[in-house]
Design a protein around this motif. Structure first.
Motif, PDB file in Angstrom:
ATOM      1  N   ASN A  88       0.752  -1.090  -0.028  1.00 12.52           N
ATOM      2  CA  ASN A  88      -0.083  -0.078   0.073  1.00 12.52           C
ATOM      3  C   ASN A  88       0.697   1.358  -0.055  1.00 12.52           C
ATOM      4  O   ASN A  88       0.648   2.087   0.856  1.00 12.52           O
ATOM      5  CB  ASN A  88      -1.011   0.045   1.193  1.00 12.52           C
ATOM      6  CG  ASN A  88      -2.039   1.067   1.136  1.00 12.52           C
ATOM      7  OD1 ASN A  88      -2.461   1.454  -0.027  1.00 12.52           O
ATOM      8  ND2 ASN A  88      -2.360   1.624   2.186  1.00 12.52           N
ATOM      9  N   ARG A  89       1.694   1.327  -1.108  1.00 15.05           N
ATOM     10  CA  ARG A  89       2.717   2.443  -1.177  1.00 15.05           C
ATOM     11  C   ARG A  89       2.758   2.823  -2.637  1.00 15.05           C
ATOM     12  O   ARG A  89       2.668   2.071  -3.454  1.00 15.05           O
ATOM     13  CB  ARG A  89       3.954   2.120  -0.730  1.00 15.05           C
ATOM     14  CG  ARG A  89       4.124   1.882   1.078  1.00 15.05           C
ATOM     15  CD  ARG A  89       3.846   3.202   1.746  1.00 15.05           C
ATOM     16  NE  ARG A  89       4.045   2.971   3.179  1.00 15.05           N
ATOM     17  CZ  ARG A  89       3.262   2.459   4.081  1.00 15.05           C
ATOM     18  NH1 ARG A  89       2.051   2.146   3.584  1.00 15.05           N
ATOM     19  NH2 ARG A  89       3.424   2.405   5.358  1.00 15.05           N
ATOM     20  N   SER A  92      -0.716   4.315  -8.355  1.00 11.47           N
ATOM     21  CA  SER A  92      -1.653   3.539  -8.738  1.00 11.47           C
ATOM     22  C   SER A  92      -2.314   4.255  -9.872  1.00 11.47           C
ATOM     23  O   SER A  92      -2.875   5.278  -9.567  1.00 11.47           O
ATOM     24  CB  SER A  92      -2.730   3.052  -7.715  1.00 11.47           C
ATOM     25  OG  SER A  92      -2.177   2.357  -6.572  1.00 11.47           O
ATOM     26  N   ALA A 117      -3.739   7.472  -7.726  1.00 11.32           N
ATOM     27  CA  ALA A 117      -3.308   7.848  -6.491  1.00 11.32           C
ATOM     28  C   ALA A 117      -1.931   7.676  -6.277  1.00 11.32           C
ATOM     29  O   ALA A 117      -1.154   6.777  -6.944  1.00 11.32           O
ATOM     30  CB  ALA A 117      -4.279   7.036  -5.521  1.00 11.32           C
ATOM     31  N   VAL A 119       0.487   6.911  -2.669  1.00  4.35           N
ATOM     32  CA  VAL A 119       0.378   6.502  -1.171  1.00  4.35           C
ATOM     33  C   VAL A 119       1.765   6.684  -0.580  1.00  4.35           C
ATOM     34  O   VAL A 119       2.807   6.143  -1.057  1.00  4.35           O
ATOM     35  CB  VAL A 119      -0.359   5.172  -0.698  1.00  4.35           C
ATOM     36  CG1 VAL A 119      -0.273   5.169   0.709  1.00  4.35           C
ATOM     37  CG2 VAL A 119      -1.794   5.343  -1.553  1.00  4.35           C
ATOM     38  N   LYS A 194      -3.310   8.517   1.349  1.00  6.38           N
ATOM     39  CA  LYS A 194      -3.573   8.353   0.046  1.00  6.38           C
ATOM     40  C   LYS A 194      -3.932   9.649  -0.688  1.00  6.38           C
ATOM     41  O   LYS A 194      -5.042   9.994  -0.275  1.00  6.38           O
ATOM     42  CB  LYS A 194      -4.604   7.265  -0.077  1.00  6.38           C
ATOM     43  CG  LYS A 194      -4.848   6.506  -1.557  1.00  6.38           C
ATOM     44  CD  LYS A 194      -5.900   5.548  -1.326  1.00  6.38           C
ATOM     45  CE  LYS A 194      -5.970   4.926  -3.038  1.00  6.38           C
ATOM     46  NZ  LYS A 194      -6.708   3.582  -2.861  1.00  6.38           N
ATOM     47  N   ASN A 196      -5.524  11.274  -3.971  1.00 10.78           N
ATOM     48  CA  ASN A 196      -6.245  11.031  -5.334  1.00 10.78           C
ATOM     49  C   ASN A 196      -6.425  12.111  -6.139  1.00 10.78           C
ATOM     50  O   ASN A 196      -6.462  13.331  -5.736  1.00 10.78           O
ATOM     51  CB  ASN A 196      -7.567  10.570  -4.649  1.00 10.78           C
ATOM     52  CG  ASN A 196      -7.502   9.384  -3.845  1.00 10.78           C
ATOM     53  OD1 ASN A 196      -6.959   8.444  -3.792  1.00 10.78           O
ATOM     54  ND2 ASN A 196      -7.769   9.850  -2.221  1.00 10.78           N
TER      55      ASN A 196
END
Length: 353
Positions: A88-89, A92, A117, A119, A194, A196
């Motif tokens: 989760n880094r 994306s 995104a 993160v 995060k 976006n």
């Protein structure tokens, strides 16, 4: 049925830091009123708009500028900062995630969320005296192609961590728990920011198949601090099972509860389902930016019913660690793998009007 996100001024907690064993701390009238309002909001809505939060305007403006700098980079450059789907880094790209699958709710076009995104979060190196798993505390990827990004994001991240700690003191009072109750579950919290960006060229909108800005989901951890543009798009699923629009007022931040808090309270407090569908005008999606700071708790903290949240004979959620809960949700988000277990929220999404 009317729907309203309560606005709460939390400045009594921001301006009056907690002092251990102070005889006035639990009896201060202003803080007690805030705690009462928070309990009501968390029971009835699960989303709160806060003012008096103490994050300087210049830090928020710096965060917005950092998002602009990064997301303005060419797509090929941004993709060099992508990471494995198990982490989760990093970056994306559009249509690489499906947040509804974090609840096990598949859409017609599996990875259909059109936002992009980036993160960042807490790293194992932030806690050098602890042996923490890289799977929960991965190293960050900072974009050297956007030199102003890191300092601005790190400054906002620090303010958000401070605010999250303040909110946890207020939540502890609101739940009628002894101050410091959560401390041992938060002293090496998994925190992530995060950021976006919702915008696609006109040609992208005509692609076949269902597309959403960000699919219906709950957040995974304890609480989320959300900064967002004042552009329509965010929608909250109310107790009436209808979607309601939400956008922040001037100088306000949105706070919502995550799955860990809902599980801790056996749904006395709501982990509210939400989604994002920015408006389309003249065939183009109106740009919308947001930054969600996820305060998730220690990876090894166990989520089980808090004292006073279960009625006689009532059964709570089965115990699960913070890391296990997040891993199951991320597998759905990035890999399309539906999580198992007790997913009460999924049925609400399917029944939404």
């Amino acid at each position: 049925m009317s729907f309203e996100i309560p606005t709460i001024d939390i400045s009594p907690y921001v301006m009056s830091p907690y002092v251990a064993n102070s005889p006035d701390e639990r009896h201060d009238a202003a803080r007690a009123a805030v705690a009462t309002d928070l309990d009501r909001a968390c029971r009835e809505v699960g989303f709160i708009q806060i003012v008096g939060h103490g994050i300087p305007r210049e830090s928020i403006d710096g965060l917005a500028d950092a998002l602009d700098e990064f997301f303005a980079l060419p797509l090929d450059v941004k993709k060099t900062y992508a990471r494995s789907s198990s982490e989760n880094r990093g970056y994306s790209p559009p249509k690489s995630e499906s947040l509804s699958m974090s609840l096990g709710v598949a859409s017609a076009n599996m990875m259909n969320d059109f936002y992009e995104a980036v993160v960042v979060g807490t790293e194992a190196a932030d806690y050098p005296d602890l042996d923490l798993p890289e799977s929960s505390y991965a190293a960050n990827t900072w974009p050297d192609a956007a030199p102003g990004f890191r300092p601005a994001v790190e400054q906002y991240f620090s303010h958000a961590q401070t605010l999250a700690a303040i909110l946890m003191r207020a939540f502890t009072d609101a739940l009628g728990l002894e101050q410091g109750y959560f401390d041992s579950m938060l002293d090496h919290s998994i925190n992530a920011l995060k950021m976006n960006n919702y915008a696609l060229p006109e040609s992208e909108i005509a692609m076949p198949g269902e597309m959403t800005g960000m699919g219906a989901h709950t957040d995974f951890g304890i609480l989320t601090i959300l900064w967002a543009d004042q552009v329509p798009g965010l929608q909250i699923l109310g107790a009436d099972n209808l979607w309601h629009d939400a956008q922040p007022a001037d100088n306000a931040l949105l706070i919502n509860l995550g799955d860990a808090m809902a599980r801790w309270t056996n749904d006395r407090w709501r982990s509210t389902i939400h989604r994002v569908d920015p408006p389309i005008v003249d065939g183009r999606i109106i740009r919308r930016r947001s930054a969600a700071f996820f305060f998730d708790g220690n990876y090894d903290a166990v989520i089980e019913a808090l004292p006073g949240t279960l009625q006689p004979g009532e059964v709570g959620y089965p115990p699960i660690t913070i890391a296990e809960n997040i891993a199951a949700k991320v597998a759905g988000l990035k890999g399309g793998i539906a999580p198992g277990g007790d997913l009460r929220e999924a049925e609400r999404v399917r029944a939404a009007g």
